[in-house]
Design an enzyme around this catalytic site. Sequence first.
Site, PDB file in Angstrom:
ATOM      1  NE  ARG A 188      -4.861   4.809   9.147  1.00 15.34           N
ATOM      2  CZ  ARG A 188      -5.368   3.816   8.410  1.00 15.34           C
ATOM      3  NH1 ARG A 188      -5.082   2.574   8.709  1.00 15.34           N
ATOM      4  NH2 ARG A 188      -6.168   4.073   7.407  1.00 15.34           N
ATOM      5  CD  GLU A 231      -2.960  -1.058   2.262  1.00 13.33           C
ATOM      6  OE1 GLU A 231      -3.864  -0.221   2.227  1.00 13.33           O
ATOM      7  OE2 GLU A 231      -2.817  -1.859   3.193  1.00 13.33           O
ATOM      8  CG  HIS A 240     -10.194   5.657   5.384  1.00  9.39           C
ATOM      9  ND1 HIS A 240     -11.086   4.642   5.113  1.00  9.39           N
ATOM     10  CD2 HIS A 240      -8.997   5.041   5.628  1.00  9.39           C
ATOM     11  CE1 HIS A 240     -10.471   3.473   5.193  1.00  9.39           C
ATOM     12  NE2 HIS A 240      -9.209   3.684   5.526  1.00  9.39           N
ATOM     13  CG  HIS A 266      -9.002   5.290   1.345  1.00 14.10           C
ATOM     14  ND1 HIS A 266      -8.863   5.065  -0.005  1.00 14.10           N
ATOM     15  CD2 HIS A 266      -8.395   4.247   1.968  1.00 14.10           C
ATOM     16  CE1 HIS A 266      -8.204   3.929  -0.186  1.00 14.10           C
ATOM     17  NE2 HIS A 266      -7.904   3.413   0.994  1.00 14.10           N
ATOM     18  NE  ARG A 314      -4.650   5.073   2.722  1.00 10.22           N
ATOM     19  CZ  ARG A 314      -5.124   4.193   3.520  1.00 10.22           C
ATOM     20  NH1 ARG A 314      -5.740   4.583   4.617  1.00 10.22           N
ATOM     21  NH2 ARG A 314      -5.001   2.926   3.265  1.00 10.22           N
TER      22      ARG A 314
END
Length: 536
Positions: free
Chosen positions: A382, A113, A347, A240, A286
Site C-alpha cells: 500500500r 510520504e 501496521h 511501518h 515502506r
Amino acid sequence: MTEQVDFLIIGSGIAGLSYALKVSDFGTVAIITKKQDSDSNTNYAQGGIAAVVSKEDSFEEHIQDTLKAGDGLAKREIVQKVVEAGPKCIKELQELEVRFSMKNSKEFDLGKEGGHSKNRVVHVADATGRELERVLLENVRKKKNIAIFENHLAIDLLTQHQRKKKSKRKEKIECWGAYVLNVETNQVEKYLAKITLIATGGAGRIYLHTTNPEIATGDGVAMAYRAGAEIANMEFFQFHPTSLFHPKGKYFLISETIRGEGGKLKLKSGETFMEKYHPLGDLAPRDVVARAIDAELKKTGDSCVYLDITFLDQDFIKQRFPNIYNYCLPLGIDITKQWIPVVPSAHYMCGGILTDAEGKTSLENLYACGEAAYTGLHGANRLASNSLLEGLAFARFASQSSKCLLSKLKWETFPEFYDWSVAGVFDQKEWVVLAHDREELQKIMWDYVGIVRSNSRLNKALKRIEILKEEIEAFYKANPVRYDLIQLRNMVTVAELVVLSALKRKESRGLHYTLDYPKKDDKKFLRDTILRKDLP
Ligand code: FAD
Ligand code: SIN
C-alpha cells in the site's frame, strides 16, 4: 432480542461511518461497534489522506505511484477510480467541517510520504484520524435513522447455515445480518439486515509489535471466511518502518511525514544508511525501508535505529507534529533536541475480503470496505496514506451500489433464523488459557511470519497455529461466548490465512519477502492469492 434494519454496518471507523452517512438517506441503519464509537485504527491515523488537490500534481502521477507500490498486483481500473474520487472525498469532508491544515485560505498544506512523487497528503497536523473520527461521528449522531450500538461485538454472519428451513439445493451464500454479543448484558442478539457492510478494519494485533490499537484483531475477515467469502492476498502485511521504541510507548507510530519533512534515519553511531538501499533514500517505499532497518539491526545487534529531525526549526516541529512531540516529551524524548528511537512494526493488512469495484463481496448482500476489504487498490503493497482515501472512496461506491440493491430486497421473503444456542456449554473456568494462547500466537507471527520469511519459518508457524486453532475452537465450543474468546478465535483464523497465503506465494513481491524465493516471478505469480473455506 432481535433488531431489524435495512443496513447493518459492523465497525465505526472511516469506512463504516462514511458509508452510514450516505446510506442513511435511503434506509434505516444500525452501526455496531465493539468498544466505544471512536475506538478504531482511523482514530490513530497521523500522516493524512493522499489526494490530488494541487495544480502541480495529476491523477496520472498518483495512479502511477500507487501502481508502482502495488508491485504488479494493484488493478489499474480500481486505482484510477479511487484516485479520481479523491478530490470529491476531500471536498465532502470540508463540507462536513473537517479542519485540514492549510497553507492559506485556498491551498492545503500538503505532506509527503514514501513512494509519492509529489506532496499530496492532505492532513490535520499529525493527528488527521482523530479529527476525521470526531467529525464523522458528530454528523452520524445528527442522523435520525442511524443508531450506534457501542460495546456490541459481531460474532458471525447470518447465512443459510443458521437458517431454520434449509434448502436442499446448493445455492449462492446470502448474508442477512449477524449474531452480535452485547458486551454489557453478555447476551447474544440477532441483527437482521437486508444489506450488511463489514468495516471492521485491520489485524495488526495478530503480531507482537504493532502500531494498531486493541480493536485490530481481524474479526471481519475471519467472520467472512467462516461464512464462505473469498479472501485475497493475506500474505501482504505492511510493516511501518518507524514505530516508537520505548517500553512505555509500545504501540505509538512515528509518522512517515517526519521523513517527508527531511527527517533522517540513523544508526547509533550517527551514520545514515538508507542511501545504500534505494535511490529515494529515507523516502523509499515502506517495505524497502522496513527491510533495510531489519537488516541493519541484524548486522549491528542494536535494538533500534534513530530518526533525527533536530536540525529543523523547533517551532515548526511543534506546530507540524504536536501529537508526536507531546507524546514523546513525557517519555523523556524531546524530538526537537533528541533523536527518536524507532523500530519497524506491523501496521496495515493489505489483503482482506475480496470485493468488486463496488465493494460487493462474493456473498450476496454483503459488502466490505476499508482495511477489512481487498479491493485491488493496494496490490502487493500500500502506498502511504492511500487507505483513508480507499475507505472514503469505497464508502461512496458501495453506497451507490447498495441503493440499487436495497430496492430489490423484501422483508416478506426473509428467512427465519435460529436464536443463539447455549446448549451444551458451561463455564469451565479456565480462561487464563486465552491470555497465554494470545501471547503465543503474537510471538509466532512476529518471529516466523514477519518482514523476512522462509519456508521453514512459515511451516513452523503453521504447525503451531494449527494446534492453537484446534485448542481455541474446542474452548469456544465448550464455554459461553466472551469478548476475548471471540477475538482470539478470529485472530488465530486470520493468522492462519496469512501463513497459508504466504506459503502459496513462492516468490518475493511487494511486502512478501522470502529467503527461499528472493526474486519476483511474473510468469507464475502475477495473480492474487485467493482462499475460500469449503462449506457443506
Ligand atoms: P477502523 O478505523 O480500524 O475501524 C474498525 C471498526 O470496526 C472499529 O470501530 C472497531 O471497533 C470495529 N470492529 C472491529 N471488529 C468488530 C466486531 N467484531 N464487532 C463490532 N465492531 C468491530 N492510513 C492513511 O491513509 N493515512 C494515515 O495517515 C494513516 N496513519 C495511520 C496511523 C496508525 C497509527 C494506524 C494504526 C493506521 C494508520 N493508517 C493510515 C491506516 C488507516 O488508519 C486505517 O487503514 C483505516 O483507518 C481503517 O479504517 P476502517 O474504517 O477500515 O477501520
Ligand atoms: C504515517 O503517518 O506514517 C502513516 C501513514 C499511513 O500508514 O498511511
